[in-house]
Enzyme design. Sequence first.
Site, PDB file in Angstrom:
ATOM      1  N   PRO A   2      -2.611   0.826  10.367  1.00  0.00           N
ATOM      2  CA  PRO A   2      -3.640   1.491  11.133  1.00  0.00           C
ATOM      3  C   PRO A   2      -4.736   2.102  10.284  1.00  0.00           C
ATOM      4  O   PRO A   2      -4.474   2.805   9.318  1.00  0.00           O
ATOM      5  CB  PRO A   2      -2.859   2.605  11.853  1.00  0.00           C
ATOM      6  CG  PRO A   2      -1.571   2.735  11.119  1.00  0.00           C
ATOM      7  CD  PRO A   2      -1.522   1.747  10.047  1.00  0.00           C
ATOM      8  N   GLU A   3      -5.951   1.818  10.673  1.00  0.00           N
ATOM      9  CA  GLU A   3      -7.089   2.534  10.120  1.00  0.00           C
ATOM     10  C   GLU A   3      -7.536   3.512  11.207  1.00  0.00           C
ATOM     11  O   GLU A   3      -6.856   3.679  12.214  1.00  0.00           O
ATOM     12  CB  GLU A   3      -8.198   1.556   9.732  1.00  0.00           C
ATOM     13  CG  GLU A   3      -7.708   0.522   8.705  1.00  0.00           C
ATOM     14  CD  GLU A   3      -8.784  -0.437   8.244  1.00  0.00           C
ATOM     15  OE1 GLU A   3      -9.940  -0.011   8.137  1.00  0.00           O
ATOM     16  OE2 GLU A   3      -8.465  -1.611   8.004  1.00  0.00           O
ATOM     17  N   HIS A  92      14.342   0.141  12.997  1.00  0.00           N
ATOM     18  CA  HIS A  92      13.319   0.902  12.289  1.00  0.00           C
ATOM     19  C   HIS A  92      12.787   2.077  13.097  1.00  0.00           C
ATOM     20  O   HIS A  92      11.752   2.643  12.765  1.00  0.00           O
ATOM     21  CB  HIS A  92      12.197  -0.024  11.839  1.00  0.00           C
ATOM     22  CG  HIS A  92      12.678  -1.158  10.991  1.00  0.00           C
ATOM     23  ND1 HIS A  92      13.206  -0.960   9.735  1.00  0.00           N
ATOM     24  CD2 HIS A  92      12.769  -2.476  11.236  1.00  0.00           C
ATOM     25  CE1 HIS A  92      13.582  -2.127   9.236  1.00  0.00           C
ATOM     26  NE2 HIS A  92      13.332  -3.065  10.123  1.00  0.00           N
ATOM     27  N   ARG A 111       8.143  -0.463   7.055  1.00  0.00           N
ATOM     28  CA  ARG A 111       8.037  -0.311   5.595  1.00  0.00           C
ATOM     29  C   ARG A 111       8.242   1.125   5.115  1.00  0.00           C
ATOM     30  O   ARG A 111       8.338   1.370   3.919  1.00  0.00           O
ATOM     31  CB  ARG A 111       6.678  -0.854   5.124  1.00  0.00           C
ATOM     32  CG  ARG A 111       6.589  -2.365   5.301  1.00  0.00           C
ATOM     33  CD  ARG A 111       5.228  -2.904   4.928  1.00  0.00           C
ATOM     34  NE  ARG A 111       4.993  -2.871   3.498  1.00  0.00           N
ATOM     35  CZ  ARG A 111       3.855  -3.282   2.931  1.00  0.00           C
ATOM     36  NH1 ARG A 111       2.859  -3.728   3.684  1.00  0.00           N
ATOM     37  NH2 ARG A 111       3.710  -3.223   1.637  1.00  0.00           N
ATOM     38  N   LYS A 156     -21.959   5.922  -9.844  1.00  0.00           N
ATOM     39  CA  LYS A 156     -20.680   5.237  -9.602  1.00  0.00           C
ATOM     40  C   LYS A 156     -20.791   3.760  -9.982  1.00  0.00           C
ATOM     41  O   LYS A 156     -21.654   3.047  -9.504  1.00  0.00           O
ATOM     42  CB  LYS A 156     -20.283   5.347  -8.119  1.00  0.00           C
ATOM     43  CG  LYS A 156     -19.913   6.738  -7.701  1.00  0.00           C
ATOM     44  CD  LYS A 156     -18.406   6.898  -7.686  1.00  0.00           C
ATOM     45  CE  LYS A 156     -18.023   8.286  -7.241  1.00  0.00           C
ATOM     46  NZ  LYS A 156     -16.937   8.846  -8.062  1.00  0.00           N
TER      47      LYS A 156
END
Length: 275
Positions: A2-3, A92, A111, A156
């Site tokens: 998820p973002e 899970h 995970r 940068k």
Amino acid sequence: MPELPEVEVVRRGLLNHLPGRTLTNLSTDGKKMRLPVPVKALKSLTGSRIIDIRRRAKYLLIEMDNGAVMVVHLGMTGILGLFPEGADIDPHDHIRWILDNGYELRFNDVRRFGSIRVVEPDQAQALEQTIFKANGPEPFSETFDGSYLYKKARKKQQPVKNFIMDGRVVAGVGNIYANESLFSAGISPVRKAGAISEKRYILLVEKIREVFTTAIECGGSTISDFLDASGTKGYFQIHFNVYGRRDLPCPICRTPIRHVKLGGRASFFCPACQR
DNA sequence: ATGGCCTCCTGTATGC
DNA sequence: TGCATACAGGAGGCCA
């Protein structure tokens, strides 16, 4: 997985069901996650009622009526879902909160890169100074604009894609949406962050917001396993212009999409449209 | 200080 | 079929 858009979709889904519910029981499977699961603190919240769910960066903040906050991160494969009490348990499913309405909230994470913390009431007002001390501004906040990004990028040397994926620069931009927003802004992901004009950063901010807004409307992106709180898949992936489209034609100019690795992450762009 | 690499973990896809 | 390798929506630690 998820973002920011996926976390926001989960938040909105949970908002329909959780506020007003009391936690009546807790069950954990003892598996270690990214951080140790604070079982004792979680148990102490049984009997408390959920009053609101907020989001900061890719974290969900579940606020309790006693002032405590559960801070949840879904990592790569985390799912917060609602199930009827007693529904079949997945191997899970690491944390299950039994609710007072015959349902249970589950934190499933294959995970186990996800995490959960409990912030006690006396610390709950200080999250920006503690847990989120290093986090950059929210992409929809006023402080996040082209001039902010431009100033932050001075000197940068790193690729602009790595730059916008740095949570200290801006919150919530992960690999998929970094690729997609750079495409929409016509900026090459490999260009050095310090070598991009303020004008182009103004456009990039617009595009990040646009891509996020559409992705949220689409219920997020489901590549393999993202599901919202009710178990529904997102469909923003059908709108991907570059992500996962190596060698396929650019939707604008038909040039084959290039694939490179940046910071160890798969990166996709059109060498003709993005400069 | 900056930037790049590695790690945590499991499941799946790909190649020989 | 079997096995080895690579890769996946994150993010923090370590090292040059």
